[in-house]
Design an enzyme around this catalytic site. Sequence first.
Site, PDB file in Angstrom:
ATOM      1  N   ASN A  10       0.837  -1.208   0.000  1.00 18.10           N
ATOM      2  CA  ASN A  10       0.000   0.000   0.000  1.00 18.10           C
ATOM      3  C   ASN A  10       0.863   1.246   0.000  1.00 18.10           C
ATOM      4  OD1 ASN A  10      -2.323  -1.565   0.336  1.00 18.10           O
ATOM      5  ND2 ASN A  10      -2.255  -1.393   2.572  1.00 18.10           N
ATOM      6  N   GLY A  38       1.525  -1.243   3.852  1.00 17.06           N
ATOM      7  CA  GLY A  38       0.785  -2.473   3.556  1.00 17.06           C
ATOM      8  C   GLY A  38       1.366  -3.545   4.464  1.00 17.06           C
ATOM      9  N   LYS A  39       0.482  -4.357   5.039  1.00 12.14           N
ATOM     10  CA  LYS A  39       0.988  -5.356   5.992  1.00 12.14           C
ATOM     11  C   LYS A  39       1.973  -6.308   5.324  1.00 12.14           C
ATOM     12  CE  LYS A  39      -3.174  -5.061   8.702  1.00 12.14           C
ATOM     13  NZ  LYS A  39      -2.639  -3.989   9.546  1.00 12.14           N
ATOM     14  N   LYS A 215       1.406  -4.809  26.650  1.00  9.80           N
ATOM     15  CA  LYS A 215       1.441  -5.877  27.668  1.00  9.80           C
ATOM     16  C   LYS A 215       2.237  -7.085  27.163  1.00  9.80           C
ATOM     17  CE  LYS A 215      -3.245  -5.207  28.739  1.00  9.80           C
ATOM     18  NZ  LYS A 215      -3.264  -4.294  27.648  1.00  9.80           N
ATOM     19  N   THR A 239       1.883   2.270  14.234  1.00  5.03           N
ATOM     20  CA  THR A 239       1.595   1.674  12.914  1.00  5.03           C
ATOM     21  C   THR A 239       2.752   0.766  12.478  1.00  5.03           C
ATOM     22  OG1 THR A 239       0.626   3.816  12.384  1.00  5.03           O
ATOM     23  CG2 THR A 239       0.742   2.214  10.595  1.00  5.03           C
ATOM     24  N   ASP A 243       3.454  -5.768  12.328  1.00  5.67           N
ATOM     25  CA  ASP A 243       4.135  -6.329  11.143  1.00  5.67           C
ATOM     26  C   ASP A 243       5.607  -6.576  11.441  1.00  5.67           C
ATOM     27  OD1 ASP A 243       1.749  -6.028   9.796  1.00  5.67           O
ATOM     28  OD2 ASP A 243       2.255  -4.014   9.086  1.00  5.67           O
ATOM     29  N   SER A 282       9.906   2.555   9.946  1.00  5.93           N
ATOM     30  CA  SER A 282      10.238   2.409  11.374  1.00  5.93           C
ATOM     31  C   SER A 282      10.860   1.051  11.700  1.00  5.93           C
ATOM     32  CB  SER A 282       8.965   2.582  12.210  1.00  5.93           C
ATOM     33  OG  SER A 282       8.108   1.467  12.032  1.00  5.93           O
TER      34      SER A 282
END
Length: 411
Positions: A10, A38-39, A215, A239, A243, A282
């Site tokens: 994406n 995009g994942k 957590k 975000t 992934d 990232s």
Amino acid sequence: MKILNFGSCNIDYVYSLDHIVQAKETEMTARLDVFPGGKGLNQSIALARAGAAVYHAGCIGQDGGMLARVLSDNGVDISLLQTVPGQSGQAIIQVSAEGENAIFLYPGANMALSEAQIDAVLSRFSAADMLLLQNELCHTDYIVRRAAERGMCVMLNPSPYNEQIKKTDFSALSYLILNEVEAKDISGCELPQDCLRYFRQHYPALKVILTLGDKGCLCFDGERELCQRAFCVKVKDTTGAGDTFTGFFAAEIAHGADSAEALRTAAAAAAIAVSRNGAAPSIPTMEEVRCLLQSSPTEQGAKADDLRTRIEAYVRDHIRTAALEELAGELGYSAVYTGTLVKKLTGRTFSALLQEERCRLAAHKLLCTDAPVEEIIEQVGYKNASFFRRIFRQTYRQTPLQFRQSKGDAK
Ligand code: RIB
């Protein structure tokens, strides 16, 4: 082991806002960034940065040049990625000041995948290889079925959860990596432990990794239940964190790592990702992840530090009345085990630790107050004054009065 990632690509339009916009609200954004995302693409980059040999299959539109470039610049093999007429997938992402996000997707070219293309791609892989996939493409159920028929190790991240996932046969999977919301949607259970139990009951051979944001995560690896805490970092943008976790976990498993080790590496990678902006940009390198792992105490170390702190605090706070049985009750262990633990963690028996702390407090009171020695002995919890005097002499090589005098003279 080769890793095939059948995944979405994406163009992410990321709007930074004070808070996520609600229905009927209009907000002005201070910043717009355009990132590759995009994942599927994010997970391929995470796999490659974790050192895996990865092949990305899927579709991009005619505007998808930058998506193909970022994959190949990161060492991902893009020979199975097709360019089709029309636009690439797009994600409109709001990121709040707290780093939370809200996303909607236009799938675009991600929906152009055909069953014939899937079969052609899978024919290049064998039972020795791994398939990773998410749910931003069409035909998730078909890809899973066909890959399992070839005997591939299939790892599914059922994100986003929709009708297509309901049609997918989970018994064909080796690994399922999902977050709390997806786990609830699939299992109907509220609590993470119950979700895990649901998957164990319905798919006994399935290895399940349930991510729980800050957590950490829970896992059933086919033999045992594991939990991994999240690494503590300042959150900028979550975000792509899932992934990053998935890509690093898959790469570690493909390299033959033990599941506990793979979870720890994946958690460290995800922590670095949330401390930065964007999804794909990232994702850290394996070197960065190793640095974080080396500078963080191990799980056991962290747990031991925490227990030692609790034991010492208990003794300080209950100096007059401290008892091993009471400490055991606070820690939730038996008295015998607590005694062993105290010795292991502090290097002293419980009673030696208590005497030492009482002497230390008595010495402080001798120096900082004018209270008579007898009163101090009582204040620090000794009923037997001669016992205290003996312990004090052993520790400070002076009687309490000599100690007070010598330190007073030295002032
Ligand atoms: O998981 C993050 C990704 O979800 C973003 O990059 C966006 O493209 C959406 O697919």
